[in-house]
Design a protein around this motif. Sequence first.
Motif, PDB file in Angstrom:
ATOM      1  N   ASP A 367       0.800  -1.226   0.000  1.00  0.00           N
ATOM      2  CA  ASP A 367       0.000   0.000   0.000  1.00  0.00           C
ATOM      3  C   ASP A 367       0.829   1.271   0.000  1.00  0.00           C
ATOM      4  O   ASP A 367       0.294   2.363  -0.178  1.00  0.00           O
ATOM      5  N   ASP A 368       2.136   1.168   0.234  1.00  0.00           N
ATOM      6  CA  ASP A 368       2.981   2.362   0.301  1.00  0.00           C
ATOM      7  C   ASP A 368       3.709   2.634  -1.010  1.00  0.00           C
ATOM      8  O   ASP A 368       4.671   3.396  -1.046  1.00  0.00           O
ATOM      9  N   TYR A 369       3.251   2.041  -2.084  1.00  0.00           N
ATOM     10  CA  TYR A 369       3.881   2.204  -3.398  1.00  0.00           C
ATOM     11  C   TYR A 369       3.145   3.267  -4.201  1.00  0.00           C
ATOM     12  O   TYR A 369       1.909   3.301  -4.234  1.00  0.00           O
ATOM     13  N   ALA A 370       3.916   4.144  -4.849  1.00  0.00           N
ATOM     14  CA  ALA A 370       3.368   5.182  -5.730  1.00  0.00           C
ATOM     15  C   ALA A 370       2.384   6.080  -4.996  1.00  0.00           C
ATOM     16  O   ALA A 370       1.242   6.255  -5.405  1.00  0.00           O
ATOM     17  N   ARG A 371       2.846   6.667  -3.912  1.00  0.00           N
ATOM     18  CA  ARG A 371       2.038   7.591  -3.122  1.00  0.00           C
ATOM     19  C   ARG A 371       2.583   8.999  -3.267  1.00  0.00           C
ATOM     20  O   ARG A 371       3.787   9.203  -3.377  1.00  0.00           O
ATOM     21  N   GLY A 372       1.710   9.996  -3.246  1.00  0.00           N
ATOM     22  CA  GLY A 372       2.147  11.376  -3.297  1.00  0.00           C
ATOM     23  C   GLY A 372       1.423  12.158  -4.359  1.00  0.00           C
ATOM     24  O   GLY A 372       0.192  12.206  -4.392  1.00  0.00           O
ATOM     25  N   HIS A 373       2.181  12.778  -5.252  1.00  0.00           N
ATOM     26  CA  HIS A 373       1.627  13.609  -6.318  1.00  0.00           C
ATOM     27  C   HIS A 373       1.996  13.020  -7.678  1.00  0.00           C
ATOM     28  O   HIS A 373       2.964  12.276  -7.799  1.00  0.00           O
ATOM     29  N   LYS A 374       1.259  13.401  -8.689  1.00  0.00           N
ATOM     30  CA  LYS A 374       1.523  12.874 -10.028  1.00  0.00           C
ATOM     31  C   LYS A 374       2.904  13.277 -10.544  1.00  0.00           C
ATOM     32  O   LYS A 374       3.503  12.572 -11.350  1.00  0.00           O
ATOM     33  N   GLU A 375       3.396  14.433 -10.078  1.00  0.00           N
ATOM     34  CA  GLU A 375       4.686  14.917 -10.555  1.00  0.00           C
ATOM     35  C   GLU A 375       5.807  14.711  -9.532  1.00  0.00           C
ATOM     36  O   GLU A 375       6.963  15.016  -9.812  1.00  0.00           O
ATOM     37  N   ALA A 376       5.476  14.221  -8.354  1.00  0.00           N
ATOM     38  CA  ALA A 376       6.491  13.962  -7.320  1.00  0.00           C
ATOM     39  C   ALA A 376       5.944  12.875  -6.409  1.00  0.00           C
ATOM     40  O   ALA A 376       5.155  13.149  -5.515  1.00  0.00           O
ATOM     41  N   THR A 377       6.379  11.661  -6.635  1.00  0.00           N
ATOM     42  CA  THR A 377       5.826  10.553  -5.870  1.00  0.00           C
ATOM     43  C   THR A 377       6.967   9.709  -5.305  1.00  0.00           C
ATOM     44  O   THR A 377       8.120  10.115  -5.285  1.00  0.00           O
ATOM     45  N   GLY A 378       6.638   8.533  -4.825  1.00  0.00           N
ATOM     46  CA  GLY A 378       7.644   7.655  -4.246  1.00  0.00           C
ATOM     47  C   GLY A 378       6.984   6.463  -3.593  1.00  0.00           C
ATOM     48  O   GLY A 378       5.859   6.089  -3.954  1.00  0.00           O
ATOM     49  N   GLY A 379       7.659   5.895  -2.614  1.00  0.00           N
ATOM     50  CA  GLY A 379       7.068   4.743  -1.952  1.00  0.00           C
ATOM     51  C   GLY A 379       8.023   4.049  -1.015  1.00  0.00           C
ATOM     52  O   GLY A 379       9.201   4.420  -0.888  1.00  0.00           O
ATOM     53  N   VAL A 380       7.489   3.036  -0.350  1.00  0.00           N
ATOM     54  CA  VAL A 380       8.259   2.180   0.550  1.00  0.00           C
ATOM     55  C   VAL A 380       7.878   0.741   0.224  1.00  0.00           C
ATOM     56  O   VAL A 380       6.701   0.381   0.265  1.00  0.00           O
ATOM     57  N   VAL A 381       8.864  -0.074  -0.122  1.00  0.00           N
ATOM     58  CA  VAL A 381       8.599  -1.456  -0.521  1.00  0.00           C
ATOM     59  C   VAL A 381       9.608  -2.385   0.145  1.00  0.00           C
ATOM     60  O   VAL A 381      10.641  -1.955   0.659  1.00  0.00           O
ATOM     61  N   SER A 382       9.311  -3.671   0.123  1.00  0.00           N
ATOM     62  CA  SER A 382      10.240  -4.657   0.679  1.00  0.00           C
ATOM     63  C   SER A 382      11.444  -4.813  -0.245  1.00  0.00           C
ATOM     64  O   SER A 382      11.404  -4.446  -1.421  1.00  0.00           O
TER      65      SER A 382
END
Length: 422
Positions: A367-382
């Motif tokens: 659930d922490d993948y591709a979070r944020g804004h369309k032009e500035a996003t990120g995530g946390v993955v295993s």
Amino acid sequence: MGKRDRSPSPLLEDFGAKRQHAWPCDETAMEKAREFVRRCATNPTSPILLLPDRDADGLTGGLIFHRTLRLLGVPPSSITTHFVTKGTSIHAEGEREILEGYGARRVIVVDQGSRGAGEVVRGAEVLVVDHHWSAEFPSKAEVVNASHYPPVATSALLAYLICEPLHQRVPETCAWLAVLGTMGDLGTGVAWTPPFPDLSWATKGVGKSKMGEAVGLLNAPRRTAENDVRTAWQALLASNTAADVVSPSNPSFKRLREAKAEVAAETQKWARTPPKFSSDGRFAVFEISSPAQIHPLIATRWSGYLKATNLEALVVANTGYNPHRVHFACRIPRSRKSQITLPEPDLITLLSELAAKVDGLREKLGDDYARGHKEATGGVVSMEAWGLLKEAMELGVKKEGGGVKGGKKVTQRNTLDQYFKR
């Protein structure tokens, strides 16, 4: 702890014509948020929990609610401010247990990123104020989200526009916070033109350079290895103007400067990490290993230097920020933004399409993948999911002529001289 309700909240309604005129959000949602704040003041001894994000926008937005509640008669002993544990979020199970331990009856979440993730705090009334792109929200929460109402207001500006009608002293005590938070996300050059309210009066006499310095100082502590965000919060609590934040007389000034220097040194250490490109040339990936939250800074820095024909996204992955997890930041290269003949990439869509290339990968990414804004996003993955994501990109594999020439993969050889020029 019992099992959480993980069912997503309903999708956002079809905004249609209503969205064309509403700003900064649907007025019904804005008024419900004001009623929420008023209810907080009806029983001033009832515990209230503030959950602001750790950057300048989130901190100032949180303080706007804090000061408004105080103006409405809520004593400081009834207000608790919590900052999420390093490397996690308010939606993580362990963090939710901490939140429930406060025993708060009402919770105000500011700038934390919206998602459909069950209740934030079970048994409490929750208000979510945010501007990150989402079509799902925590269940049983009042939500004010600006992401579908361009030009998108920051969370601090949303907080101010919610609170401004609630007490006559909100403008004099909080308008400068709204300006500082907005500049934290949109830059010091933000234009206070309609539909944005003209708040230029709130920081009159404080130049843009000093405003930028204040933003930089407030953002520094949460990027340190210690995640010392409480220092930034204390600096704001002790300030009545933006100039107070950068004043040596501020009790937190020395620590703010130390944190900024620490982050700058760590950024410099990893800034020249060479990229690897995906086989289609759309992604440039940099892998670093730092205990500091510098991956967004490096992604932003590289976005101004790296140029390639097909490049759409820069990804800086940090394997050292949190054990067993990979935190990454994704940005659009400025060279791409300047090409008016090409559409600007939607990073959230781009990352979602990448994940769909491998069966079952999207579920592994979490659930922490591709979070944020369309032009500035990120995530946390295993670590496992990050490895699969790199395989999906085919990092370091060059395809000649739009395909793999002769069926042979050619290993890419990058040098800093090719791609990083100051």
